[in-house]
Design a protein around this motif. Structure first.
Motif, short mmCIF file in Angstrom:
data_model
loop_
_atom_site.label_atom_id
_atom_site.label_comp_id
_atom_site.label_asym_id
_atom_site.label_seq_id
_atom_site.Cartn_x
_atom_site.Cartn_y
_atom_site.Cartn_z
N VAL A 1 -23.35 2.59 36.32
CA VAL A 1 -22.52 2.64 37.54
C VAL A 1 -23.06 1.65 38.57
O VAL A 1 -22.29 0.96 39.25
N ALA A 2 -24.39 1.57 38.68
CA ALA A 2 -25.01 0.64 39.63
C ALA A 2 -24.69 -0.81 39.26
O ALA A 2 -24.44 -1.65 40.14
N VAL A 3 -24.67 -1.09 37.96
CA VAL A 3 -24.34 -2.44 37.50
C VAL A 3 -22.90 -2.78 37.86
O VAL A 3 -22.59 -3.89 38.35
N LEU A 4 -21.99 -1.84 37.62
CA LEU A 4 -20.58 -2.06 37.96
C LEU A 4 -20.40 -2.19 39.47
O LEU A 4 -19.58 -2.99 39.94
N MET B 1 -18.47 -3.58 26.26
CA MET B 1 -19.88 -3.45 26.62
C MET B 1 -20.23 -1.96 26.78
O MET B 1 -19.34 -1.11 26.68
N PRO B 2 -21.47 -1.61 27.03
CA PRO B 2 -21.85 -0.18 27.10
C PRO B 2 -21.41 0.49 28.40
O PRO B 2 -22.23 1.03 29.16
N PHE B 3 -20.11 0.44 28.69
CA PHE B 3 -19.56 1.09 29.88
C PHE B 3 -18.43 2.02 29.45
O PHE B 3 -17.55 1.61 28.68
N ALA B 4 -18.43 3.23 29.96
CA ALA B 4 -17.35 4.17 29.70
C ALA B 4 -16.30 4.07 30.80
O ALA B 4 -16.58 3.58 31.90
N ARG B 5 -15.11 4.52 30.50
CA ARG B 5 -14.03 4.46 31.50
C ARG B 5 -14.38 5.28 32.73
O ARG B 5 -14.06 4.90 33.85
N MET B 6 -15.02 6.42 32.54
CA MET B 6 -15.40 7.25 33.68
C MET B 6 -16.41 6.52 34.56
O MET B 6 -16.35 6.62 35.80
N GLU B 7 -17.32 5.79 33.96
CA GLU B 7 -18.28 5.00 34.72
C GLU B 7 -17.58 3.89 35.49
O GLU B 7 -17.98 3.57 36.63
N TYR B 8 -16.55 3.34 34.90
CA TYR B 8 -15.75 2.31 35.57
C TYR B 8 -15.09 2.89 36.83
O TYR B 8 -15.09 2.27 37.89
N VAL B 9 -14.51 4.10 36.69
CA VAL B 9 -13.89 4.77 37.84
C VAL B 9 -14.93 5.02 38.93
O VAL B 9 -14.71 4.72 40.11
N LEU B 10 -16.07 5.57 38.54
CA LEU B 10 -17.12 5.89 39.52
C LEU B 10 -17.64 4.62 40.20
O LEU B 10 -17.92 4.63 41.40
N GLY B 11 -17.76 3.53 39.45
CA GLY B 11 -18.20 2.26 40.04
C GLY B 11 -17.25 1.81 41.14
O GLY B 11 -17.69 1.36 42.21
N ASN B 12 -15.93 1.94 40.89
CA ASN B 12 -14.95 1.55 41.90
C ASN B 12 -14.98 2.48 43.11
O ASN B 12 -14.88 2.03 44.26
N ILE B 13 -15.10 3.78 42.86
CA ILE B 13 -15.11 4.75 43.96
C ILE B 13 -16.35 4.55 44.84
O ILE B 13 -16.25 4.57 46.09
N VAL B 14 -17.50 4.36 44.23
CA VAL B 14 -18.73 4.13 45.02
C VAL B 14 -18.60 2.83 45.82
O VAL B 14 -19.07 2.75 46.97
N ARG C 1 -21.50 -5.64 40.41
CA ARG C 1 -20.48 -6.59 39.97
C ARG C 1 -19.27 -6.59 40.92
O ARG C 1 -18.74 -7.64 41.29
N ASN C 2 -18.84 -5.39 41.35
CA ASN C 2 -17.70 -5.31 42.27
C ASN C 2 -18.01 -5.98 43.61
O ASN C 2 -17.19 -6.72 44.15
N LEU C 3 -19.18 -5.70 44.15
CA LEU C 3 -19.54 -6.23 45.47
C LEU C 3 -19.74 -7.74 45.45
O LEU C 3 -19.39 -8.43 46.41
N VAL C 4 -20.27 -8.26 44.35
CA VAL C 4 -20.61 -9.68 44.28
C VAL C 4 -19.44 -10.54 43.80
O VAL C 4 -19.17 -11.61 44.35
N ALA C 5 -18.74 -10.05 42.77
CA ALA C 5 -17.78 -10.92 42.11
C ALA C 5 -16.32 -10.55 42.29
O ALA C 5 -15.44 -11.41 42.13
#
Length: 255
Positions: free
Chosen positions: A4-7, A96-109, A10-14
């Motif tokens: 989640v931290a990686v995502l 890559m080793p990311f789940a859809r739920m982790e993708y959602v949480l990355g966006n919400i955070v 990625r969201n903040l930078v790119a």
């Protein structure tokens, strides 16, 4: 949590347009000082009642713009998902080793951090309008923080749901702007609900933004009442339901 931290990074930078971030701060500040004092002149210096106190309109507006700006920031969640779908990035992320739920949480955070950062900047820039009216307390600050976090999750979830349903950027922008325009002006963000026609007043309290800005103002001006706590419960339930729908939308979204 590492994924989640990686995502998030990625969201903040790119994935976030830097010009959009600047506008998210500049627009509310301009609105507070121009519209706030202009409308205050039309009111003849009359204050706006909040609980047992009365505050000048610029202070009322500045506190409301904190929640309003948080809502606008949440559109980024939908933009990230739509652009990822369009550019094939969503498919690559899932390989890559990311789940859809982790993708959602990355966006919400991401939206939470953006909302809190922009709210802090607006609170700082709008502090001249709040001097003499704001009554900061530790408990009040917790209510403000709660409103911003829950609001970010709610409106971010709305943006996610819309982005998963549309196939064109034009459609996404039209729908998001239309929905958020309703949220913005059929709420107590810019004017109090007292005194408006009964039908409009009912619409105010169907609108989640009203609860967000009411809780924020209650915290800023230390006017926390029983009704404030009712609003806390209502927006919590609405947010939980909306987040569940957003998660299901992502889990069912076709690559």
């Amino acid at each position: 949590m590492n994924t989640v931290a990686v995502l998030l990074y990625r969201n903040l930078v790119a994935s976030i347009d830097k010009v959009f971030l600047i506008w998210q701060v500049v627009f509310p500040i301009i609105y507070i000082f121009i519209a706030g004092y202009s409308y205050a002149g039309l009111l003849g210096g009359q204050g706006i009642a909040i609980g047992s106190t009365s505050v000048p309109y610029p202070a009322y507006l500045a506190a409301g713009m904190i929640g309003f700006n948080m809502m606008n920031s949440s559109t980024v969640a939908g933009s990230i998902i739509w652009n990822d779908k369009k550019n094939g990035m969503f498919k690559q992320i899932l390989v890559m080793p990311f789940a859809r739920m982790e993708y959602v949480l990355g966006n919400i955070v991401t939206i939470m951090l953006m909302g809190l950062a922009s709210a802090g900047l607006i609170l700082l820039a709008g502090s001249p309008t709040l001097l003499g009216s704001a009554q900061p307390t530790f408990v009040g600050s917790l209510y403000v923080l709660y409103a911003l976090i829950v609001g970010a999750v709610f409106f971010g979830s709305i943006a996610i749901i819309i982005s998963t349903r549309l196939k064109s950027s034009e459609g996404f922008n039209v729908i998001v702007n239309s929905v958020f325009l309703f949220f913005s002006f059929v709420s107590s963000a810019f004017y109090p609900s007292e005194g408006v026609p009964s039908e409009l007043g009912t619409a105010f309290y169907i609108n989640p933004l009203t609860y967000i800005v009411d809780i924020t103002r209650a915290g800023v001006f230390n006017q926390i009442t029983f009704f404030t706590n009712v609003e806390v419960g209502v927006i919590a339930a609405a947010t939980a339901g909306t987040f569940l729908l957003a998660t299901l939308s992502i889990l069912r979204m076709k690559i």
